[in-house]
Scaffold this motif. Structure first.
Motif, PDB file in Angstrom:
ATOM      1  N   ASP A 139       0.850  -1.191   0.000  1.00  0.00           N
ATOM      2  CA  ASP A 139       0.000   0.000   0.000  1.00  0.00           C
ATOM      3  C   ASP A 139       0.881   1.234   0.000  1.00  0.00           C
ATOM      4  O   ASP A 139       2.101   1.142   0.082  1.00  0.00           O
ATOM      5  CB  ASP A 139      -0.928  -0.002   1.224  1.00  0.00           C
ATOM      6  CG  ASP A 139      -0.152   0.004   2.531  1.00  0.00           C
ATOM      7  OD1 ASP A 139       0.290   1.097   2.948  1.00  0.00           O
ATOM      8  OD2 ASP A 139       0.032  -1.076   3.134  1.00  0.00           O
ATOM      9  N   ARG A 140       0.267   2.392  -0.078  1.00  0.00           N
ATOM     10  CA  ARG A 140       0.979   3.669   0.048  1.00  0.00           C
ATOM     11  C   ARG A 140       0.351   4.499   1.160  1.00  0.00           C
ATOM     12  O   ARG A 140       0.310   5.721   1.107  1.00  0.00           O
ATOM     13  CB  ARG A 140       0.927   4.442  -1.287  1.00  0.00           C
ATOM     14  CG  ARG A 140       1.465   3.674  -2.487  1.00  0.00           C
ATOM     15  CD  ARG A 140       2.938   3.335  -2.364  1.00  0.00           C
ATOM     16  NE  ARG A 140       3.449   2.656  -3.582  1.00  0.00           N
ATOM     17  CZ  ARG A 140       4.674   2.200  -3.728  1.00  0.00           C
ATOM     18  NH1 ARG A 140       5.545   2.322  -2.733  1.00  0.00           N
ATOM     19  NH2 ARG A 140       5.059   1.612  -4.851  1.00  0.00           N
ATOM     20  N   ASN A 141      -0.129   3.801   2.180  1.00  0.00           N
ATOM     21  CA  ASN A 141      -0.910   4.447   3.237  1.00  0.00           C
ATOM     22  C   ASN A 141      -0.289   4.281   4.616  1.00  0.00           C
ATOM     23  O   ASN A 141      -0.992   4.300   5.623  1.00  0.00           O
ATOM     24  CB  ASN A 141      -2.339   3.886   3.239  1.00  0.00           C
ATOM     25  CG  ASN A 141      -3.051   4.111   1.925  1.00  0.00           C
ATOM     26  OD1 ASN A 141      -2.993   5.199   1.366  1.00  0.00           O
ATOM     27  ND2 ASN A 141      -3.732   3.081   1.424  1.00  0.00           N
ATOM     28  N   GLY A 142       1.029   4.089   4.670  1.00  0.00           N
ATOM     29  CA  GLY A 142       1.671   3.969   5.968  1.00  0.00           C
ATOM     30  C   GLY A 142       1.794   2.564   6.495  1.00  0.00           C
ATOM     31  O   GLY A 142       2.144   2.367   7.665  1.00  0.00           O
ATOM     32  N   GLY A 143       1.499   1.572   5.651  1.00  0.00           N
ATOM     33  CA  GLY A 143       1.635   0.177   6.062  1.00  0.00           C
ATOM     34  C   GLY A 143       2.840  -0.450   5.387  1.00  0.00           C
ATOM     35  O   GLY A 143       3.979  -0.140   5.714  1.00  0.00           O
ATOM     36  N   LEU A 144       2.597  -1.313   4.401  1.00  0.00           N
ATOM     37  CA  LEU A 144       3.668  -1.901   3.593  1.00  0.00           C
ATOM     38  C   LEU A 144       3.886  -0.992   2.388  1.00  0.00           C
ATOM     39  O   LEU A 144       3.488  -1.298   1.263  1.00  0.00           O
ATOM     40  CB  LEU A 144       3.279  -3.319   3.176  1.00  0.00           C
ATOM     41  CG  LEU A 144       3.163  -4.324   4.332  1.00  0.00           C
ATOM     42  CD1 LEU A 144       2.541  -5.631   3.851  1.00  0.00           C
ATOM     43  CD2 LEU A 144       4.523  -4.578   4.981  1.00  0.00           C
TER      44      LEU A 144
END
Length: 386
Positions: A139-144
């Motif tokens: 993802d590009r939301n602060g996870g992977l």
């Protein structure tokens, strides 16, 4: 013993903090989102009062049961081989996923009728299964969201006890970034953890698969799985890829049934063989694939977690890891795994013990107790055959 009726309940639950990627079909970490997801709960009732149960499947499987549900009524539920072959013919124009939903419930029923676990009926002996952490998509939301995030999560999984770690990367990927991720993860965990890569058929070209496969070679990955957009079904393409890289391939998640799996392996399209009890004709079909694979001198790896997978894996010699799928650093439990069980069974990031293993349920049939009050409270549709 005869089948009196078959009931399928469609139950809806919410998956928290995950949503479909806007440019693809992967589920990715999206803080604050709630995605509806369905579970199909099947119960097979007999005139002896024994009931076979299973919760899983998908809308395609449930729809296909409608094509043969009436056929089941009056049949001996212990004649699984006969039912398997009759239903296989009925679904010959389709992918046959409906077979799995019914067959797993029939195995549960047989275990309850005989007072034994499915593992025991299969001649199994394993009581604990080594698991690998199989990540959610990038993802590009602060996870992977970076090579460093994948590496940090791999270390965290190793510290939890996992012996192996599989990466599912971004829908909007960049080949150099994927290569850096492969390298970073190996550097972070050291040489003694098995690593695998599953792009989920996202790579646009064969050339991308070769470049990323060679990065897996350098990092000593155990396998590369479903790399590019043939969707995992080209025997020739994967045979050619095997000739160009050293990393073993794991294929056949996206071909259905015994014969197609054998054709893929004999045709040289894979090194490890993938099987799935839900997708490949139930436990009956998956056992056939596992034994055919053993006859070729290869290993079979079972897809996704669940009680049916644990019972099946406990009876197979030629298999290595239990897939703890869809794990993520920002979510320890995914989907409905804790809601549908009335006992202590669960899957999820923290469901393993310190030795990196999960137990095989010891009860009759699949060995689990479903929470039918919760399932029925979430039920939105019911179909019966009687």
């Amino acid at each position: 013993m005869k089948i009196e009726r078959v009931r399928i309940d469609k139950a809806k639950f919410d998956m928290v903090d995950f949503a479909k990627h806007p440019t693809g079909f992967s589920l990715v970490y999206t803080p604050g989102s709630r995605k509806p997801t369905s579970a199909y709960a099947i119960r097979i009732y007999t005139d002896d009062g024994v009931v076979g149960q299973y919760v899983g499947g998908n809308s395609i499987a449930a729809a296909q049961v409608g094509m043969f549900g009436d056929y089941l009524v009056g049949k001996d539920p212990l004649q699984r081989e006969l039912i398997y072959n009759d239903v296989k013919r009925q679904l010959r124009k389709f992918d046959k996923m409906g077979m799995g939903l019914v067959d797993i419930a029939l195995w549960d029923l047989a275990g309850r009728a005989h007072g034994a676990s499915v593992r025991t009926l299969l001649g199994g002996w394993k009581t604990r299964l080594p698991a690998y952490a199989s990540t959610a998509a990038g993802d590009r939301n602060g996870g992977l969201d970076s090579p460093e995030a994948y590496a940090d999560f791999a270390v965290a999984c190793k510290e939890l006890g996992y012996r192996a770690y599989k990466l599912h990367v971004w829908d909007e990927y960049d080949v150099p970034e994927v290569v850096r991720t492969i390298t970073k993860v190996r550097e972070a965990v050291g040489p003694d953890m098995d690593l695998m890569l599953d792009p989920g058929c996202k790579l646009e070209t064969f050339a991308h698969a070769v470049r990323i496969g060679r990065a897996c070679d350098e990092a000593g990955f155990l396998w590369l799985e479903d790399p590019y957009k043939d969707t995992g079904i080209s025997i020739f393409g994967h045979k050619r890829l095997r000739e160009l890289i050293r990393t073993p391939l794991l294929q056949t998640e996206h071909v259905r049934g015994l014969e197609q799996h054998v054709d893929f392996a004999i045709g040289g399209g894979t090194d490890f063989v993938r099987a799935d009890a839900e997708y490949d004709g139930g436990i009956t079909g998956a056992v056939k694939i596992a034994h055919a694979t053993e006859g070729l001198g290869l290993d079979v790896e079972l897809h996704t977690p669940g009680p049916a997978q644990r019972q099946l894996m406990a009876s197979l010699r030629n298999t290595n890891y239990y897939e703890m799928s869809f794990v993520h650093p920002k979510s320890s439990e995914i989907g409905r795994s804790q809601l549908i069980y009335a006992d202590d069974y669960r899957d999820g990031l923290t469901a393993i013990a310190a030795d990196g293993c999960v137990p095989v349920p010891e009860g009759h049939g699949l060995g689990v107790t479903y929470d039918w009050e919760v399932i029925e409270a979430h039920t939105v549709d019911t179909v019966e055959f009687s």
